[in-house]
Design a protein around this motif. Structure first.
Motif, short mmCIF file in Angstrom:
data_model
loop_
_atom_site.label_atom_id
_atom_site.label_comp_id
_atom_site.label_asym_id
_atom_site.label_seq_id
_atom_site.Cartn_x
_atom_site.Cartn_y
_atom_site.Cartn_z
N LYS A 273 19.84 115.24 67.58
CA LYS A 273 20.07 115.50 68.99
C LYS A 273 19.97 114.16 69.72
CE LYS A 273 20.54 119.94 68.48
NZ LYS A 273 21.84 120.64 68.74
N ALA A 278 16.48 118.22 65.34
CA ALA A 278 16.27 119.67 65.38
C ALA A 278 16.52 120.24 63.99
CB ALA A 278 17.19 120.32 66.40
N ASP A 280 16.37 124.13 61.73
CA ASP A 280 16.11 125.55 61.62
C ASP A 280 15.38 125.84 60.31
OD1 ASP A 280 17.32 125.99 64.01
OD2 ASP A 280 19.22 126.69 63.18
N ARG A 297 13.29 127.47 65.23
CA ARG A 297 13.81 126.15 65.57
C ARG A 297 12.64 125.19 65.75
NH1 ARG A 297 18.43 125.04 68.22
NH2 ARG A 297 19.31 126.39 66.60
N ILE A 299 11.43 120.92 66.16
CA ILE A 299 11.92 119.62 66.61
C ILE A 299 10.97 118.52 66.12
CG2 ILE A 299 13.10 120.55 68.63
CD1 ILE A 299 10.77 119.61 70.35
N TRP A 307 7.06 118.13 62.36
CA TRP A 307 7.90 119.09 63.08
C TRP A 307 7.03 120.07 63.86
CZ3 TRP A 307 13.17 118.48 62.88
CH2 TRP A 307 13.65 117.62 61.89
N GLU A 310 9.67 125.15 68.29
CA GLU A 310 10.24 125.20 69.63
C GLU A 310 10.52 126.63 70.06
OE1 GLU A 310 13.82 123.08 72.19
OE2 GLU A 310 14.24 123.76 70.14
#
Length: 318
Positions: A273, A278, A280, A297, A299, A307, A310
């Motif tokens: 991004k 990002a 999944d 999700r 980030i 990580w 989100e």
């Protein structure tokens, strides 16, 4: 008496003329019927021929739903590609069965997902040579001119029973291949290769030395890559990251909220991004949370080392 004879002769002549005309009309009618029947038979034959040609006509499979001009076909035991909705086709110089070499039990009416690239600028196909179950050579055949010419390159000279296979290019020069093989129950060998010259030559890079079954992997730039493991009853993401082009790998920490413990278990390949990465995390093969299709999700602000959760991602948002 003479008049009677003349009258009789005239009547006979008229009768003969009428009979002749009727006979000719009858023949014309029969001939017309025969011509009509012949025309109908010919039309039926042509219709059947068109149907047979339609059945033989290649039906393109579109790997990119946003570009229906590009497609491929495996009909007639050949790999063929098109760039104009099937008006013109070109054959790739690969044996159909080699595209499914190794350990693969899926649908062979379509190419193995992620085992090929097909765009306006590049057509590239991974395949294996040698008997299934034996040591195989993994090859990549590619074209940069829509199939007019092809280039073959060796990815690796030998691997036992290739299972996972993936090829991708980030630009005209940099690309990667990830493969696995030599599987025994839930253990296997997996590794990666990179190219800096558009697929002509490939370099074998280091791997994380993990023997779990690989679920996915990929690079997001020339330096940053990921390998995700765990396909059989995973309980948490098992993700590794490299930030030096595959020289070294380290575990990537995915902080799963307690609410989603053992729900979001398999990390997918991250995407870049504007100011962060990002990623999944899906529910694996046995997930049943909200139907099993919802993903988490996550980030990362440190290029994939850690990580944070989100949000949940619904199927129609993916």
């Amino acid at each position: 008496m003479k008049n009677i004879i003349i009258t009789t002769a005239a009547a006979m002549l008229v009768t003969l003329v009428i009979a002749t005309v009727c006979y000719e009309n009858a023949n014309d009618g029969i001939e017309a019927l025969n011509q009509k029947e012949t025309a109908q038979k010919q039309a039926l034959k042509e219709s059947e021929q068109r149907m047979k040609e339609q059945e033989k006509r290649l039906q393109p499979i579109h790997p990119n739903e946003n570009n229906k001009k590009i497609g491929y076909s495996l009909q007639n035991d050949k790999l063929q590609i098109t760039f104009d909705k099937g008006k013109k086709w070109g054959a790739a110089p690969i044996e159909r069965e080699d595209l499914f070499a190794g350990e693969y039990n899926g649908d062979k009416q379509e190419l193995i997902p992620q085992s090929f690239v097909l765009t306006e600028k590049l057509a590239a196909f991974l395949y294996g040579t040698g008997e299934n179950g034996a040591v195989q050579q993994i090859m990549l055949t590619l074209s940069t001119d829509k199939g007019k010419t092809w280039h073959d390159s060796v990815i690796t000279e030998k691997i036992q029973g290739v299972r996972f296979r993936k090829v991708a290019f980030l630009d005209e020069k940099f690309g990667y291949v990830i493969i696995s093989g030599d599987r025994t129950m839930s253990q296997e060998y997996s590794t990666a290769f990179v190219t800096q010259d558009g697929g002509k030559n490939w370099k074998h890079i280091n791997n994380p030395n993990v023997t779990r079954l690989i679920s996915d992997g990929g690079f997001i730039d020339e330096k940053t890559g990921f390998m995700s493991y765990g396909t059989i009853n995973p309980e948490a993401p098992d993700l590794y990251v490299t930030q030096d082009g595959g020289e070294t790998w380290q575990p990537s920490k995915v902080e799963i909220p307690e609410k989603y413990d053992k729900i979001f278990v398999t990390a997918e390949v991250p995407v870049k991004k504007e100011k962060y990465l990002a990623m999944d995390v899906n529910q694996g093969p046995n997930g049943d949370y909200l139907g099993g299709e919802v993903k988490g999700r996550f980030i990362s602000a440190d290029n994939g080392k850690t990580w944070q959760f989100e949000k949940e991602v619904q199927p129609d948002e993916i």
